[in-house]
Design an enzyme around this catalytic site. Sequence first.
Site, PDB file in Angstrom:
ATOM      1  N   ASP A 291      -4.345   4.737  -5.371  1.00 13.55           N
ATOM      2  CA  ASP A 291      -3.271   3.743  -5.384  1.00 13.55           C
ATOM      3  C   ASP A 291      -3.821   2.412  -4.886  1.00 13.55           C
ATOM      4  O   ASP A 291      -4.496   2.361  -3.860  1.00 13.55           O
ATOM      5  CB  ASP A 291      -2.102   4.207  -4.500  1.00 13.55           C
ATOM      6  CG  ASP A 291      -0.841   3.406  -4.783  1.00 13.55           C
ATOM      7  OD1 ASP A 291      -0.667   2.937  -5.934  1.00 13.55           O
ATOM      8  OD2 ASP A 291      -0.022   3.231  -3.857  1.00 13.55           O
TER       9      ASP A 291
ATOM     10  N   HIS B 241       3.468  -8.829  -2.807  1.00 14.06           N
ATOM     11  CA  HIS B 241       3.705  -7.655  -1.964  1.00 14.06           C
ATOM     12  C   HIS B 241       2.763  -7.656  -0.761  1.00 14.06           C
ATOM     13  O   HIS B 241       3.191  -7.433   0.379  1.00 14.06           O
ATOM     14  CB  HIS B 241       3.516  -6.366  -2.772  1.00 14.06           C
ATOM     15  CG  HIS B 241       3.557  -5.117  -1.948  1.00 14.06           C
ATOM     16  ND1 HIS B 241       4.730  -4.635  -1.391  1.00 14.06           N
ATOM     17  CD2 HIS B 241       2.579  -4.256  -1.565  1.00 14.06           C
ATOM     18  CE1 HIS B 241       4.469  -3.529  -0.707  1.00 14.06           C
ATOM     19  NE2 HIS B 241       3.170  -3.282  -0.787  1.00 14.06           N
TER      20      HIS B 241
ATOM     21  N   GLU C  30       8.350   2.655  -3.676  1.00 13.11           N
ATOM     22  CA  GLU C  30       7.489   1.573  -4.145  1.00 13.11           C
ATOM     23  C   GLU C  30       7.503   1.582  -5.663  1.00 13.11           C
ATOM     24  O   GLU C  30       7.155   2.591  -6.288  1.00 13.11           O
ATOM     25  CB  GLU C  30       6.053   1.718  -3.612  1.00 13.11           C
ATOM     26  CG  GLU C  30       5.969   1.465  -2.110  1.00 13.11           C
ATOM     27  CD  GLU C  30       4.543   1.343  -1.579  1.00 13.11           C
ATOM     28  OE1 GLU C  30       3.606   1.827  -2.251  1.00 13.11           O
ATOM     29  OE2 GLU C  30       4.391   0.762  -0.475  1.00 13.11           O
TER      30      GLU C  30
END
Length: 423
Positions: free
Chosen positions: A129, A136, A202
């Site tokens: 990830d 962000h 998310e």
Amino acid sequence: MSPSVRIGISPDSGFPLENLPYGAFVRDTGEAPRLGVALGEAIVDVQELARAGLFDETLDGARAVLSAANVNPLLARGVPAWKAVRARLAQLLRAGNDELQRAGIADSAFVFQRDVAMALPLAVGDYVDFYSSLEHATNLGRIMRPDGEPLLPNWRWLPIGYHGRAGTVVPSGTPIVRPCGQTKAPTAKEPTYGPTRMLDFELELAFVTGDGPPLGTRIPAEHARECIFGVALLNDWSARDIQGWEYQPLGPFLAKSFASSLGSWIVPLEALEPYRVEGPRQEPPAMSHLAASDRQNYDIGLEATLTSARMREDGIAPLTITRTNFRDMYWSMAQQLAHATSNGARVRAGDLFGSGTISGRDSGSYGSLIELTWRGAHPLTLPDGTQRAFLEDGDELTLHGVAASAGKPRISLGSVRGIVLPS
Ligand code: MN
């Protein structure tokens, strides 16, 4: 009449012939999943087509590859096979083609999406990830380290990422049990163990790869797209209080590994070609091994909706809590893949790479609750009158994605859904 005419493809469905995303569906309970492609409100049973011999001229060993329970064998065959199978599917399903009728499968090759359960579209290999949205990363930096520079010095030089847990990537619809873990309030002397009080989502996209070059070889950013099969929606569920205590110095661990929900449909990169756009200007310019001259970003609209248990009982429609777009991601998928192999690490068919939370510039376009509510300082008010800083038990969070623009085919990524269960 050809099947594509009989099932009827509404232009609004987001699943026209130009999309043909791959998924794995379960025809009858207890049966193994089968490979399918979405078309309008239907799913085309790819195994049924392959067994009828309709791909024998297209691909060596087509019956085995396309009768698998997931897309992995196709992933392993690489770009020429991806292109050939996709082109043949479009040909078979085009209005006026009667090959399915002649094979006697004009009915049996279709099921309605609403009638079947979906499984994971792939067996996930390695899972990474990233953290590639400038907005962000800046927001999280401001929230987590209010007295420091929001971005750490490395952020603009390389796509930050961590290796996640492939075994807990779950299909859309899987209930998410509120995780327990160690947390420590800033003023407390010692941590405590218990259910997270800061459960978050998310909003992300993930890409799926074929086999990369051998160990010790790099994938240049310029050629990275050739290794990317397609993209799917991803909800990287996160426990912010567990994360805050555990993340230094080695990054997220149990705050993320309890579950990540993957969308049912992998949209081929080829289907998104009309939506390929220039990304934001990078400063400093990307180092040469991360540089790619061509347009590397994709214009894909994304949103997240929330319902509480009470809202569902009262028949209140889901509340859209954010709307954002994938096009402004600072680091592109090509750069992420180039970076991930820049040390010679190998990529295999079925590897999954999450983008990181996708946040836009304004506060209505943030991709997580910690940003939307600024760590609870500005809670959301739901239509049932309750407030949300983070997710409560019974809340259902759904991500949606669609690429759409006048004069271009509407390309849906479907949705990914999860409901929070108590610890
Ligand atoms: Mn994430």
